[in-house]
Design a protein around this motif. Structure first.
Motif, PDB file in Angstrom:
ATOM      1  N   VAL A 223     -68.577  13.147  -9.665  1.00  0.00           N
ATOM      2  CA  VAL A 223     -67.568  14.243  -9.938  1.00  0.00           C
ATOM      3  C   VAL A 223     -68.480  15.321 -10.861  1.00  0.00           C
ATOM      4  CG1 VAL A 223     -65.791  15.154 -11.345  1.00  0.00           C
ATOM      5  CG2 VAL A 223     -65.577  12.793 -10.156  1.00  0.00           C
TER       6      VAL A 223
ATOM      7  N   ASP B 243     -61.413  20.739  -6.636  1.00  0.00           N
ATOM      8  CA  ASP B 243     -60.320  20.469  -7.107  1.00  0.00           C
ATOM      9  C   ASP B 243     -59.937  21.117  -8.459  1.00  0.00           C
ATOM     10  OD1 ASP B 243     -58.029  19.279  -8.677  1.00  0.00           O
ATOM     11  OD2 ASP B 243     -58.246  17.632  -7.309  1.00  0.00           O
TER      12      ASP B 243
ATOM     13  N   LYS C  79     -65.398  18.148  -2.048  1.00  0.00           N
ATOM     14  CA  LYS C  79     -63.969  18.141  -2.245  1.00  0.00           C
ATOM     15  C   LYS C  79     -63.766  18.804  -3.672  1.00  0.00           C
ATOM     16  CE  LYS C  79     -62.916  13.806   0.011  1.00  0.00           C
ATOM     17  NZ  LYS C  79     -62.346  12.419  -0.135  1.00  0.00           N
TER      18      LYS C  79
ATOM     19  N   TRP D 122     -66.924  15.075  -5.677  1.00  0.00           N
ATOM     20  CA  TRP D 122     -65.631  15.962  -6.097  1.00  0.00           C
ATOM     21  C   TRP D 122     -66.511  17.133  -7.180  1.00  0.00           C
ATOM     22  CZ3 TRP D 122     -65.504  10.702  -6.183  1.00  0.00           C
ATOM     23  CH2 TRP D 122     -64.579  10.246  -5.077  1.00  0.00           C
TER      24      TRP D 122
ATOM     25  N   CYS E 274     -59.989   9.493  -7.964  1.00  0.00           N
ATOM     26  CA  CYS E 274     -61.686   9.570  -7.568  1.00  0.00           C
ATOM     27  C   CYS E 274     -62.080   8.093  -7.629  1.00  0.00           C
ATOM     28  CB  CYS E 274     -62.374  10.399  -8.393  1.00  0.00           C
ATOM     29  SG  CYS E 274     -62.378  11.993  -8.166  1.00  0.00           S
TER      30      CYS E 274
END
Length: 210
Positions: free
Chosen positions: A150, A79, A77, A54, A138
């Motif tokens: 992340v 965000d 991903k 992420w 997550c």
């Protein structure tokens, strides 16, 4: 015991980092050093065999995560909840420039009387409120024994980490910010809902990253 692990990686260096400018939500790319840091860190992060990546949607995080994604063979991903603090009118200013243009706010900021007194900026509480849910999502998405990575920003990752651990976010100034391409690791063991800090500000040696 089998644990779910989440690695929180700060982006590589930018020219604004080097100049000491507050970046906030500015979409600043990595500089040459930042690209080298990200390229050097990527194999280490890939070696923990992450199953998911992420990233903040800001360029410096996206570019850093791209190196990890390539090394690990994963998609990313993005965000926007993982963005850095919104620093309001302080964005783009060095501390000296901040002191000249906003002397009262600068004095309060240095003294720690307010977490983010500048007009338009977020407080530590604001940032924690948006970081905590996404970090929990997550971690919760991982199965026992899995690791996720992340990629985000120094100040917001620090505040989000404190919230995730259940520590007092008002003490966020007492915890050093992750270095560029430094990472922290949290874990939650099977049968234990507590989230533990397993490592902080781990990084590739500078001589290996440049």
């Amino acid at each position: 015991m089998t644990a779910r692990r989440l690695v929180l990686l700060r982006h590589g260096q930018t020219s604004w980092n080097e100049a000491g400018r507050a970046q906030g939500h500015a979409d600043i790319s990595l500089d040459a050093t930042g690209h080298a840091q990200a390229a050097a860190a990527a194999p280490y992060l890939a070696a923990v065999r992450p199953v998911a990546l992420w990233s903040s949607d800001l360029a410096r995080a996206r570019e850093t995560c791209g190196y990890v994604a390539e090394a690990a063979g994963l998609s990313v991903k993005h965000d926007e909840r993982l963005r850095e603090f919104d620093v309001g009118v302080r964005q783009g200013l060095t501390l000296d420039e901040f002191a000249v243009r906003f002397p009262d706010e600068h004095a309060q900021w240095v003294a720690g009387d307010q977490p983010m007194p500048v007009a338009g900026g977020e407080t530590a509480g604001d940032v924690c409120a948006r970081m905590m849910p996404v970090l929990r999502e997550c971690l919760d998405s991982l199965d026992a024994g899995e690791t996720g990575v992340v990629v985000g920003h120094g100040a917001s990752l620090k505040v989000g980490l404190l919230g995730l651990l259940g520590w007092d976010i008002d003490g966020h100034r007492d915890l050093v910010v992750l270095d560029n391409c430094g990472w922290a690791t949290v874990e939650r063991r099977a049968g234990d809902e507590r989230i533990r800090l397993a490592g902080y500000n781990e990084k590739v040696l500078r001589s290996a990253a440049i």
